[in-house]
Design a protein around this motif. Structure first.
Motif, short mmCIF file in Angstrom:
data_model
loop_
_atom_site.label_atom_id
_atom_site.label_comp_id
_atom_site.label_asym_id
_atom_site.label_seq_id
_atom_site.Cartn_x
_atom_site.Cartn_y
_atom_site.Cartn_z
N LEU A 390 0.84 -1.19 0.00
CA LEU A 390 0.00 0.00 0.00
C LEU A 390 0.88 1.25 0.00
CD1 LEU A 390 -2.68 -1.05 2.67
CD2 LEU A 390 -2.83 -1.25 0.19
N SER A 391 0.38 2.30 -0.63
CA SER A 391 1.14 3.54 -0.67
C SER A 391 1.13 4.20 0.72
CB SER A 391 0.52 4.51 -1.69
OG SER A 391 -0.75 4.95 -1.24
N HIS A 392 2.09 5.08 0.93
CA HIS A 392 2.16 5.79 2.21
C HIS A 392 0.90 6.61 2.45
CE1 HIS A 392 3.81 8.01 5.61
NE2 HIS A 392 3.44 9.13 5.01
N GLY A 393 0.40 7.26 1.39
CA GLY A 393 -0.79 8.08 1.54
C GLY A 393 -2.01 7.26 1.94
N HIS A 394 -2.14 6.08 1.34
CA HIS A 394 -3.29 5.24 1.68
C HIS A 394 -3.18 4.72 3.10
CE1 HIS A 394 -6.85 2.96 0.93
NE2 HIS A 394 -6.26 1.78 1.05
N LEU A 395 -1.99 4.38 3.52
CA LEU A 395 -1.79 3.93 4.90
C LEU A 395 -2.18 5.03 5.88
CD1 LEU A 395 1.60 2.04 4.52
CD2 LEU A 395 -0.59 1.01 5.17
N GLN A 396 -1.86 6.28 5.56
CA GLN A 396 -2.22 7.38 6.45
C GLN A 396 -3.74 7.59 6.49
OE1 GLN A 396 -0.06 9.07 8.56
NE2 GLN A 396 1.15 7.31 7.84
N ARG A 397 -4.40 7.39 5.35
CA ARG A 397 -5.87 7.46 5.34
C ARG A 397 -6.46 6.35 6.20
NH1 ARG A 397 -7.67 6.24 0.05
NH2 ARG A 397 -9.76 6.91 0.66
N LEU A 398 -5.89 5.15 6.13
CA LEU A 398 -6.37 4.06 6.97
C LEU A 398 -6.19 4.38 8.44
CD1 LEU A 398 -5.07 0.89 5.05
CD2 LEU A 398 -7.45 1.54 5.43
N ALA A 399 -5.07 4.97 8.80
CA ALA A 399 -4.83 5.34 10.20
C ALA A 399 -5.88 6.34 10.68
CB ALA A 399 -3.42 5.92 10.36
N GLY A 400 -6.17 7.34 9.84
CA GLY A 400 -7.19 8.31 10.21
C GLY A 400 -8.57 7.67 10.33
N HIS A 401 -8.85 6.74 9.45
CA HIS A 401 -10.14 6.04 9.49
C HIS A 401 -10.27 5.22 10.77
CE1 HIS A 401 -13.64 3.81 8.09
NE2 HIS A 401 -12.99 2.67 8.27
N ILE A 402 -9.23 4.51 11.15
CA ILE A 402 -9.26 3.69 12.37
C ILE A 402 -9.49 4.57 13.59
CG2 ILE A 402 -7.84 2.23 13.86
CD1 ILE A 402 -6.59 1.12 11.22
N ARG A 403 -8.80 5.71 13.64
CA ARG A 403 -9.00 6.63 14.77
C ARG A 403 -10.44 7.16 14.80
NH1 ARG A 403 -3.74 8.68 13.12
NH2 ARG A 403 -2.14 8.09 14.66
N GLN A 404 -10.96 7.52 13.63
CA GLN A 404 -12.30 8.08 13.56
C GLN A 404 -13.35 7.06 14.00
OE1 GLN A 404 -14.41 8.78 9.67
NE2 GLN A 404 -14.08 10.93 10.26
N VAL A 405 -13.21 5.83 13.56
CA VAL A 405 -14.17 4.78 13.92
C VAL A 405 -14.11 4.52 15.42
CG1 VAL A 405 -14.57 2.30 13.74
CG2 VAL A 405 -14.31 3.67 11.67
N ARG A 406 -12.91 4.53 15.97
CA ARG A 406 -12.78 4.33 17.42
C ARG A 406 -13.43 5.48 18.19
NH1 ARG A 406 -9.17 1.94 21.22
NH2 ARG A 406 -10.31 2.08 23.19
N ARG A 407 -13.23 6.70 17.71
CA ARG A 407 -13.77 7.87 18.41
C ARG A 407 -15.30 7.95 18.27
NH1 ARG A 407 -11.01 11.14 15.91
NH2 ARG A 407 -12.51 11.96 14.42
N ARG A 408 -15.82 7.73 17.08
CA ARG A 408 -17.26 7.92 16.84
C ARG A 408 -18.10 6.72 17.28
NH1 ARG A 408 -17.89 10.66 10.81
NH2 ARG A 408 -16.84 12.64 11.29
N HIS A 409 -17.57 5.53 17.08
CA HIS A 409 -18.40 4.33 17.28
C HIS A 409 -17.88 3.40 18.37
CE1 HIS A 409 -20.41 5.64 13.66
NE2 HIS A 409 -19.29 5.54 12.96
N GLY A 410 -16.71 3.68 18.92
CA GLY A 410 -16.18 2.83 19.97
C GLY A 410 -15.73 1.46 19.50
N VAL A 411 -15.48 1.29 18.21
CA VAL A 411 -15.06 -0.01 17.65
C VAL A 411 -13.54 -0.05 17.57
CG1 VAL A 411 -15.15 -1.53 15.64
CG2 VAL A 411 -17.20 -0.28 16.35
N ARG A 412 -12.96 -1.15 18.08
CA ARG A 412 -11.50 -1.28 18.03
C ARG A 412 -11.05 -2.62 17.46
NH1 ARG A 412 -9.06 -4.11 22.02
NH2 ARG A 412 -7.16 -2.89 21.76
#
Length: 613
Positions: A390-412
């Motif tokens: 995966l490209s560096h940019g896509h990995l950073q988007r995934l990191a942001g998505h994981i943080r957002q899902v944890r913050r909004r929905h409590g899913v880890r």
């Protein structure tokens, strides 16, 4: 323009939100469209079938039977469910439709006086032991609900009251009892009599005391806030097909000028058959096979501009199906696709508290002759290579998505949406978790591979991996070569040992496929039993002939012959076939049952209790 996307009832096996609709919603919003999404499947399971007052509407239609017989059956939960299954079968017969028994065509769904458990066995031979119902999904205590029912439904002299009392007694807050009840309802009440077009359409047009009030309430609520220009229905399973067709008709009745489209896994596998199924286009304006994020956005843009969507790549309408223009479009690179959004979905209602990460496409091996999950044409064009990164940019988007899902929905916890994730991408996921200090765990499908040495497995464990699901299929090197698995048994054993030492859980898949000698199936189960300390869970299944797969394209490779008339069978994941010498279901179940105490079976139901047990 407003677009509504709905995942329809009824498939109890869905563990978490399916990725398709949340992914479509995110990409359509990015393109400027207003989107509402809903999972009516999980809402139906939890909020409708989880309420005793809803089931009462069905029970009131049961054929009249002696009250004392229902009371006697209610003394034992298995006998009560067997009698309930029989009542469903007799109700089906009384409404002029053939009751269904999944693939056990010779079994009478109502059972018989000699063997009242046959209906349950017929269902459970083909379904998982658990339908994944969890205690947190039981919002209503049926004992308390019984007291709130109208007096006529609590009259001790009526059979309906005896049935409801039995349901309340055993299903008060028991997930296992309710799960078995859901299975019976799905396969003996909601399912079409067969997968043939005529039977599916008949089921779609049949009034239903459970589904109709549910649809009526949901559509009134949804359309009260405005009607859509496009109504999209995602069909994941053949079990959803009749309810989806019914929903499409109801939507068009309420909003005559709406464009109704269907997409999802079923549509992708059915693509090559669409020209032979003109009846579908009486309900759907178009079918969108494959990944539909770009296709649906293009269709919406065309309709917004006052143009027809006919002729757009990936939009299969009646004329395109007739002309054979049914190929799914080439999907966009993952880096260009917006990550999913989950607003509007009742995340707390799903059996498992996890969401989906998409890291790759297809299967980098893709050569197994028995695989029902890989379409060679699409896989050949789109599958990620084994050495993919995966490209560096896509990995950073995934990191942001994981943080957002944890913050909004409590899913880890996450699971991957891929047939087979390349090892290098799994390494990147572990590195991302460490470098970005992300707090999440994950599981994934994987392949027995020499790259899974002890160091790699320990890296996976440290990187949040809790389980890998691995396809062994058979524990015999000659058979592994015959089905082009690209695997040796010693590699599988070494991988299992390394994963165990690293602390990564494992689910191993085994398949009884055409041409597999019964003694080799038993040898496989014996091998797994001998190495039980390495295998925390085993899933044993029968082979399914799915449209578009290698076996479907070249059935002679497995010595099978598609059954006549299969082109009209809408169960595109399990087409009928003939295979001389193949194990019948009863013998298969008997073999597996012998290993029930020696194997941690996680994916096969080895039968209902014996009568009198």
């Amino acid at each position: 323009m407003r677009i509504d996307l709905v995942f329809p009832p009824f498939d109890y096996s869905v563990l978490m939100p399916e990725l398709g609709i949340p992914l479509l919603a995110a990409n359509l919003r990015r393109a400027g469209f207003a989107v509402r999404q809903a999972d009516w499947n999980i809402e139906f399971v939890v909020n409708e079938l989880g309420r005793l007052s809803s089931l009462a509407r069905l029970v009131e239609r049961f054929p009249a039977e002696p009250v004392d017989e229902w009371r006697a059956a209610a003394e034992d939960p298995a006998r009560f469910l067997a009698r309930f299954a029989g009542a469903l079968g007799r109700l089906a017969a009384g409404t002029g439709r053939r009751a269904v028994s999944p693939r056990a065509r010779d079994s009478r769904p109502g059972g018989s006086a000699a063997d009242p458990f046959e209906a349950i066995r017929a269902v459970e031979r083909r379904t998982q032991k658990s339908c994944h119902l969890r205690p947190h999904q039981l919002g209503e205590d049926w004992r308390e609900a019984l007291e709130r029912l109208p007096d006529r439904l609590r009259n001790p002299r009526t059979a309906s009251a005896a049935v409801l009392a039995g349901l309340a007694r055993w299903g008060a807050r028991d997930p296992d009892f309710r799960a078995r009840l859901l299975r019976l309802l799905q396969h003996l009440h909601f399912a079409a009599a067969s997968g043939r077009v005529e039977d599916v359409l008949a089921a779609a047009d049949r009034p239903d005391p459970l589904l109709d009030p549910f649809y009526d309430a949901r559509l009134r609520t949804l359309f009260a806030a405005g009607t859509p220009r496009i109504f999209g229905i995602a069909i994941w399973s053949p079990l959803q097909l009749a309810p989806a067709l019914r929903l499409a008709r109801l939507v068009r009745t309420i909003v005559p000028d709406v464009t109704v489209v269907a997409g999802g896994a079923w549509c992708t596998y059915a693509a090559s058959r669409l020209g032979e199924l003109p009846e579908l286009f009486d309900r759907f304006d178009a079918v969108l096979p494959g990944e539909a994020d770009a296709t649906l956005a293009a269709l919406a843009a065309a309709l917004a501009a006052g143009r027809s969507g006919g002729g757009l790549p990936g939009v299969v309408d009646r004329s395109a199906a007739r002309a054979g223009r049914v190929a799914p479009p080439v999907p966009r690179p993952l880096e260009r696709i917006a990550l999913p959004v989950y607003d509007g979905l009742p995340l707390a209602s799903y059996p498992e508290r996890k969401l989906v990460l998409r890291l790759s496409r297809g299967c980098y091996w893709g050569r197994c002759t028995i695989c029902s999950h890989v379409l060679p044409g699409t896989n050949g064009r789109c599958a990620s290579r084994k050495d993919a990164r995966l490209s560096h940019g896509h990995l950073q988007r995934l990191a942001g998505h994981i943080r957002q899902v944890r913050r909004r929905h409590g899913v880890r916890h996450f699971t991957t949406a891929d047939n087979l994730v390349p090892p290098g991408i799994l390494r990147q996921l572990c590195d991302l978790r460490r470098t970005e200090r992300l707090d999440f765990t994950w599981d994934s499908l994987a392949r027995f591979d020499r790259e899974y040495d002890l160091a790699f497995c320990r890296m996976l464990a440290a990187g949040g991996c809790r389980r890998l699901d691995l396809g062994l299929e058979v524990a015999d090197d000659a058979e592994l070569r015959r089905i082009r698995k690209g695997l040796r048994l010693e590699t599988a054993l070494r991988t299992l040992r390394n994963l165990q030492r690293a602390g990564v859980g494992v689910m191993v898949f085994v398949v009884d496929y055409p041409g597999l000698p019964p003694e080799t199936l038993e040898q496989t189960l014996e091998w797994l039993a001998d190495h039980r300390e390495l295998v925390p869970a085993v899933s044993i299944s029968r082979f399914h002939l799915a449209c578009g797969t290698r076996a479907w394209r070249a059935p002679e490779s497995l010595g099978l012959r598609p059954a006549a008339g299969g082109e009209r069978d809408l169960n595109v994941f399990d087409q009928p076939y003939e295979s001389p010498g193949a194990l019948d279901e009863r013998r298969f179940a008997a073999i597996v049952r012998r290993y029930a105490d020696r194997l941690p079976l996680g994916g096969f139901a080895y039968g209902a209790p014996e009568p009198g047990a």
